[in-house]
Design an enzyme around this catalytic site. Structure first.
Site, PDB file in Angstrom:
ATOM      1  N   ASP A  10      91.597 -16.127 143.122  1.00 28.88           N
ATOM      2  CA  ASP A  10      90.237 -15.615 142.969  1.00 28.88           C
ATOM      3  C   ASP A  10      90.232 -14.163 143.444  1.00 28.88           C
ATOM      4  O   ASP A  10      91.065 -13.758 144.262  1.00 28.88           O
ATOM      5  CB  ASP A  10      89.277 -16.464 143.807  1.00 28.88           C
ATOM      6  CG  ASP A  10      87.889 -15.873 143.857  1.00 28.88           C
ATOM      7  OD1 ASP A  10      87.300 -15.664 142.779  1.00 28.88           O
ATOM      8  OD2 ASP A  10      87.393 -15.613 144.973  1.00 28.88           O
ATOM      9  N   ASP A  12      86.966 -11.740 144.147  1.00 30.50           N
ATOM     10  CA  ASP A  12      85.951 -11.319 145.115  1.00 30.50           C
ATOM     11  C   ASP A  12      85.865 -12.281 146.284  1.00 30.50           C
ATOM     12  O   ASP A  12      85.669 -13.485 146.116  1.00 30.50           O
ATOM     13  CB  ASP A  12      84.602 -11.202 144.416  1.00 30.50           C
ATOM     14  CG  ASP A  12      84.660 -10.215 143.253  1.00 30.50           C
ATOM     15  OD1 ASP A  12      84.933  -9.041 143.503  1.00 30.50           O
ATOM     16  OD2 ASP A  12      84.448 -10.645 142.104  1.00 30.50           O
ATOM     17  N   THR A  44      89.381 -15.811 137.979  1.00 31.77           N
ATOM     18  CA  THR A  44      88.122 -15.193 138.379  1.00 31.77           C
ATOM     19  C   THR A  44      86.958 -15.620 137.504  1.00 31.77           C
ATOM     20  O   THR A  44      87.141 -16.054 136.364  1.00 31.77           O
ATOM     21  CB  THR A  44      88.276 -13.649 138.342  1.00 31.77           C
ATOM     22  OG1 THR A  44      87.042 -13.039 138.743  1.00 31.77           O
ATOM     23  CG2 THR A  44      88.647 -13.161 136.950  1.00 31.77           C
ATOM     24  N   GLY A  45      85.764 -15.460 138.046  1.00 35.80           N
ATOM     25  CA  GLY A  45      84.567 -15.637 137.247  1.00 35.80           C
ATOM     26  C   GLY A  45      84.249 -14.400 136.432  1.00 35.80           C
ATOM     27  O   GLY A  45      83.424 -14.435 135.527  1.00 35.80           O
ATOM     28  N   LYS A 202      87.785 -23.266 136.796  1.00 35.42           N
ATOM     29  CA  LYS A 202      89.063 -22.627 137.118  1.00 35.42           C
ATOM     30  C   LYS A 202      90.189 -23.641 137.285  1.00 35.42           C
ATOM     31  O   LYS A 202      91.338 -23.368 136.923  1.00 35.42           O
ATOM     32  CB  LYS A 202      88.932 -21.791 138.389  1.00 35.42           C
ATOM     33  CG  LYS A 202      88.018 -20.593 138.280  1.00 35.42           C
ATOM     34  CD  LYS A 202      88.052 -19.803 139.581  1.00 35.42           C
ATOM     35  CE  LYS A 202      87.120 -18.620 139.573  1.00 35.42           C
ATOM     36  NZ  LYS A 202      87.233 -17.801 140.799  1.00 35.42           N
ATOM     37  N   ASN A 228      82.545 -21.640 142.768  1.00 34.85           N
ATOM     38  CA  ASN A 228      83.298 -21.783 141.521  1.00 34.85           C
ATOM     39  C   ASN A 228      84.799 -21.923 141.745  1.00 34.85           C
ATOM     40  O   ASN A 228      85.547 -22.174 140.797  1.00 34.85           O
ATOM     41  CB  ASN A 228      83.020 -20.608 140.574  1.00 34.85           C
ATOM     42  CG  ASN A 228      83.463 -19.264 141.129  1.00 34.85           C
ATOM     43  OD1 ASN A 228      83.550 -19.070 142.342  1.00 34.85           O
ATOM     44  ND2 ASN A 228      83.726 -18.320 140.234  1.00 34.85           N
TER      45      ASN A 228
END
Length: 280
Positions: A10, A12, A44-45, A202, A228
């Site tokens: 991930d 952030d 990542t989103g 994810k 997430n």
């Protein structure tokens, strides 16, 4: 004992520090893991166009899982390896619900984010983290009419996101969105809601990519901090939560490392991948 062959990261709150930087120490550890034959990728989103250039061009990083797994791309040319998209009609229903509230709404097509132009002028009202303001301004294409954009495109899309000025309104919108069928709802931030097609997360994306590369679930290590990321930490053979992660994410993890301000990713990779390369 299992050797790690893939690492999903991930961005952030995890790989990047609070200034959205990759520290030299973490970069060095990532480079060494890649040199040892480990498949390292961002998970990542963010849409593909929101992934920092220094990660898109990171030597030996061949893949990127974006939009919470809706789109997995080859970093060399941005071509799509895997995708699982949200229907136009479902996206419009999501936007209609979120439009009842004071929100900055975004839609992602082909790895590019589009956001409401008027609301982008006041991004600080909706994005409560000052370190993200410039990121939004520079990676989103403004649109005067987000509903019109979805109608004009007339096709499926990666993801819908809404950023909320008021957390109580976010809670009410979440309850409304839960009445929709065939969607996956998460919030990587305390003030946002992200909606993907059902089954998209994810974790499922990372495991499916592993299968395609001949990597077993037990050989996958994943790092995260937000809502997430929970499916990814649960699905991976070895899930690592950051010290700054949400409590339910920590509860899912097999191990808790240092925070994103303490090079937590690098320290865990050194311990479990570079110094022996095996985890229980």
């Amino acid at each position: 004992m299992q050797k790690i062959k893939m690492i999903g990261l991930d961005l952030d709150g995890t790989l990047l520090n609070d200034k959205k930087e990759l520290t030299p120490y973490t970069r060095q550890v990532m480079e060494e893991a890649i040199r040892q034959g480990v498949t390292v990728l961002v998970a990542t989103g963010r849409p593909w166009m929101g992934v920092p250039e220094f990660l898109k061009s990171f030597p030996g990083m061949d893949y990127a899982l974006t939009s919470n797994g809706a789109r997995i791309v080859r970093t060399q040319d941005g071509s799509v390896l895997m995708e699982q998209l949200l229907s136009r009609d479902k996206a419009k229903k999501i936007l209609e619900i979120c439009a009842k509230y004071d929100t900055l709404q975004e839609v992602y097509f082909d790895g590019q984010g589009y956001a409401e132009a008027e609301k982008m002028l006041h991004v600080e009202r909706y994005h409560h983290n000052p370190n993200m303001w410039e990121y939004i301004r520079t990676t989103r294409i403004p649109t005067e009419d987000i509903f019109g954009l979805v109608d004009r495109e007339s096709r499926s899309l990666d993801k819908v996101q809404a950023l909320f000025a008021d957390l109580d309104e976010r809670a009410r919108a979440w309850k409304e969105l839960e009445t929709l069928e065939e969607v996956e709802i998460v919030g990587s931030l305390k003030y946002n809601i992200e909606v993907n097609a059902a089954g998209v997360n994810k974790g499922s994306g990372l495991v499916e990519l592993g299968k395609r590369l001949g990597i077993e679930r037990e050989e996958i290590m994943a790092f995260g901090d937000g809502d997430n990321d929970e499916p990814m930490l649960r699905e991976a053979g070895f899930g690592v939560a950051m010290a700054n992660a949400e409590e339910k994410v920590k509860a899912t993890a097999d191990y808790i490392t240092g925070s994103n301000e303490e090079d937590g990713v690098a320290k865990a990779i050194e311990r479990f991948v570079l110094e022996g390369g095996e985890v229980c």
